[in-house]
Write an enzyme that holds these catalytic residues in place. Sequence first.
Site, PDB file in Angstrom:
ATOM      1  N   HIS A 176      -4.404   3.690   9.673  1.00 60.40           N
ATOM      2  CA  HIS A 176      -5.036   4.415   8.562  1.00 60.40           C
ATOM      3  C   HIS A 176      -5.615   3.478   7.501  1.00 60.40           C
ATOM      4  O   HIS A 176      -6.579   3.820   6.819  1.00 60.40           O
ATOM      5  CB  HIS A 176      -4.035   5.390   7.924  1.00 60.40           C
ATOM      6  CG  HIS A 176      -2.933   4.731   7.148  1.00 60.40           C
ATOM      7  ND1 HIS A 176      -1.891   4.066   7.765  1.00 60.40           N
ATOM      8  CD2 HIS A 176      -2.697   4.627   5.820  1.00 60.40           C
ATOM      9  CE1 HIS A 176      -1.065   3.585   6.849  1.00 60.40           C
ATOM     10  NE2 HIS A 176      -1.524   3.912   5.651  1.00 60.40           N
ATOM     11  N   ASP A 177      -5.051   2.289   7.347  1.00 64.20           N
ATOM     12  CA  ASP A 177      -5.538   1.353   6.328  1.00 64.20           C
ATOM     13  C   ASP A 177      -6.245   0.134   6.913  1.00 64.20           C
ATOM     14  O   ASP A 177      -6.330  -0.909   6.276  1.00 64.20           O
ATOM     15  CB  ASP A 177      -4.370   0.880   5.450  1.00 64.20           C
ATOM     16  CG  ASP A 177      -4.117   1.813   4.280  1.00 64.20           C
ATOM     17  OD1 ASP A 177      -5.025   2.590   3.925  1.00 64.20           O
ATOM     18  OD2 ASP A 177      -3.002   1.782   3.728  1.00 64.20           O
TER      19      ASP A 177
ATOM     20  N   LYS B 268      -8.762  -2.013   5.001  1.00 67.43           N
ATOM     21  CA  LYS B 268      -8.371  -2.989   3.972  1.00 67.43           C
ATOM     22  C   LYS B 268      -8.676  -4.421   4.395  1.00 67.43           C
ATOM     23  O   LYS B 268      -8.650  -5.337   3.562  1.00 67.43           O
ATOM     24  CB  LYS B 268      -6.881  -2.850   3.666  1.00 67.43           C
ATOM     25  CG  LYS B 268      -6.536  -1.618   2.834  1.00 67.43           C
ATOM     26  CD  LYS B 268      -5.056  -1.594   2.503  1.00 67.43           C
ATOM     27  CE  LYS B 268      -4.697  -0.388   1.644  1.00 67.43           C
ATOM     28  NZ  LYS B 268      -3.247  -0.357   1.322  1.00 67.43           N
TER      29      LYS B 268
ATOM     30  N   HIS C 237     -12.624   0.962   1.366  1.00 71.15           N
ATOM     31  CA  HIS C 237     -11.880   0.627   2.590  1.00 71.15           C
ATOM     32  C   HIS C 237     -11.807   1.813   3.549  1.00 71.15           C
ATOM     33  O   HIS C 237     -11.696   1.638   4.766  1.00 71.15           O
ATOM     34  CB  HIS C 237     -10.463   0.133   2.256  1.00 71.15           C
ATOM     35  CG  HIS C 237      -9.457   1.230   2.089  1.00 71.15           C
ATOM     36  ND1 HIS C 237      -9.273   1.924   0.916  1.00 71.15           N
ATOM     37  CD2 HIS C 237      -8.556   1.761   2.970  1.00 71.15           C
ATOM     38  CE1 HIS C 237      -8.318   2.820   1.063  1.00 71.15           C
ATOM     39  NE2 HIS C 237      -7.863   2.733   2.303  1.00 71.15           N
TER      40      HIS C 237
ATOM     41  N   HIS D 206      -8.104  10.078   4.847  1.00 65.80           N
ATOM     42  CA  HIS D 206      -6.744  10.320   4.339  1.00 65.80           C
ATOM     43  C   HIS D 206      -6.654  10.218   2.815  1.00 65.80           C
ATOM     44  O   HIS D 206      -5.592  10.430   2.243  1.00 65.80           O
ATOM     45  CB  HIS D 206      -5.733   9.372   5.008  1.00 65.80           C
ATOM     46  CG  HIS D 206      -5.832   7.938   4.575  1.00 65.80           C
ATOM     47  ND1 HIS D 206      -6.807   7.087   5.040  1.00 65.80           N
ATOM     48  CD2 HIS D 206      -5.058   7.194   3.738  1.00 65.80           C
ATOM     49  CE1 HIS D 206      -6.635   5.889   4.513  1.00 65.80           C
ATOM     50  NE2 HIS D 206      -5.589   5.924   3.707  1.00 65.80           N
ATOM     51  N   HIS D 207      -7.804   9.945   2.140  1.00 60.63           N
ATOM     52  CA  HIS D 207      -7.835   9.978   0.676  1.00 60.63           C
ATOM     53  C   HIS D 207      -8.606  11.186   0.150  1.00 60.63           C
ATOM     54  O   HIS D 207      -8.891  11.259  -1.051  1.00 60.63           O
ATOM     55  CB  HIS D 207      -8.461   8.690   0.126  1.00 60.63           C
ATOM     56  CG  HIS D 207      -7.552   7.498   0.255  1.00 60.63           C
ATOM     57  ND1 HIS D 207      -6.385   7.362  -0.465  1.00 60.63           N
ATOM     58  CD2 HIS D 207      -7.639   6.389   1.045  1.00 60.63           C
ATOM     59  CE1 HIS D 207      -5.799   6.222  -0.142  1.00 60.63           C
ATOM     60  NE2 HIS D 207      -6.542   5.607   0.777  1.00 60.63           N
TER      61      HIS D 207
ATOM     62  N   ASP E 162       1.598   8.919   3.020  1.00 57.35           N
ATOM     63  CA  ASP E 162       1.157   7.656   2.425  1.00 57.35           C
ATOM     64  C   ASP E 162       1.480   7.606   0.927  1.00 57.35           C
ATOM     65  O   ASP E 162       1.990   6.594   0.421  1.00 57.35           O
ATOM     66  CB  ASP E 162      -0.347   7.492   2.655  1.00 57.35           C
ATOM     67  CG  ASP E 162      -0.824   6.066   2.381  1.00 57.35           C
ATOM     68  OD1 ASP E 162      -0.024   5.130   2.574  1.00 57.35           O
ATOM     69  OD2 ASP E 162      -1.986   5.900   1.988  1.00 57.35           O
TER      70      ASP E 162
END
Length: 516
Positions: A374-375, A378, A403, A429-430, A458
């Site tokens: 998911h990240d 970054k 990101h 997811h944000h 998260d």
Amino acid sequence: MTDEFLFAEDNEEVVVEELGTWKVLVVDDEPEVHAVTKLALSDFVFQDKRLQFISAYNGEEARKIFETHDDIAVVLLDVVMETDDAGLKVAEYVRNTLNNHFTRIILRTGQPGQAPERDVILNYDINDYKSKTELTAQKLFTVIIASLRSYRDIIVIEENRQGLEKIIKASADLFSKRSLEGFIEGIMQQLTSLLGGTKDAAYITSAVAGPDPIEASHSRDFFVFTGKGDFEHAEGKPLEQALSGGALSACKKALQQQALVYEDEYIVAYCQGKSLHGSLLYLSGLPRQLTQTDKYLIELFSQNVQVAFDNVLLTRDIEITQREILERLARAVESQFAEGHHLERMVYMCELLGREYGLDDKEIETLKLAVPLHDIGKLKVPEEILNKHGRLSDSERDVIKNHAQCGYTLLKGSKRPIIQAAAIVARDHHEYWDGSGYPRGLKGEEIHVFCRITAVADVYDALRCGQPYKEPWPVEKVIEVFKSERGKQFEPKLVDILLDNIERIEEIQSTFQEVT
């Protein structure tokens, strides 16, 4: 002459092993009918099985017996008992309510005019109709033989159908945890049913002797992969522990000669495949002497089953390899940003939330594989911004927000469903339930459920475990945040699930806590 020559010694009685019984239900309100039926068939034997009689004296008793016995082969059913059509109601109950189309129903009546034979046979799925006056001992013997043959053949067909159904189910879901076992069980059931049923059966192989199928395939140790009868709970047992004596010797002979070994009580079939050592199929408790057709079926099976098994094993290995690549990629991202056990906590929290939400097993498995990435975006964010202890400037915040789109760009080109899911999770997811999130401002169910679940896990993990710029929050304070953001940042249903399972969530946090 002495007395010792007057009598010859008795020979030991030869004990004939019986392979079970055929259940026959007698339903009649006259006790004499039960007694005469049992007397007439007292020495009846068919395929080394005797008859086991069960008695019922009215329709209600018969219905209760059928509810508790699903293996009644034949029922001799009186038509007129407590009512003129009591027997017909039992037949209708068996066929329509219990959906039992296996038991052979023979109607017996002393008043044939009350229930016309033609109508009864057509309307009630009756297999035979006899007047009590015409049913002599010889005719009773004949009708029971014919009925048992029909019942036997129907059961064999049903076993074939169940075996085929297992194979189809396994083929439709090859990556599920039990799919390999289901695949082999189905094929094994097909073969044993063609032979008329066997007491015990085991599939023995070296291809899955350990957790890694590729490493295990080089082992010369053979293990029980799956079985029935005496081998039902023998999964994982070494060959030398599962079998002994002549049976073990026969298995070793089959391996050495790469051939089929036939004995009176059992068969060992060598199955040659792509793996170096092949596998074995062990069958015992054969119901009859094998014919040439039976042996041909076993030989055909042994030539093809291992190839099918190897293909299923290879498919599973490809899936495991894909998962390992994803996990290693996620680990690389995690180590880059020194996030400790964040991924473990995320995977277990998302699994918990997903199951409580109502996702099926396949969706849960995809979510668990997608969440660790998911990240991944970054990787495009400078470390000095990610690890900054002070407040971020507006421009730095924009870089951080970017990101999500970067992660999607890295993954979006794949045609693999898991990578596609990971791309969506990385991007969305944000997003917020009320539409005020980023990068696209999606709202409500426009946001994929995987992303909504990931967002809850998260944020919870970030607040409970802290960040470079803040200390961990106590659970009470985190709960207040989720209550206040219910219906705003987070989907209300997921917030409720989180709060209802807060002890389990905290157990995950405790299990994978960071080492300071």
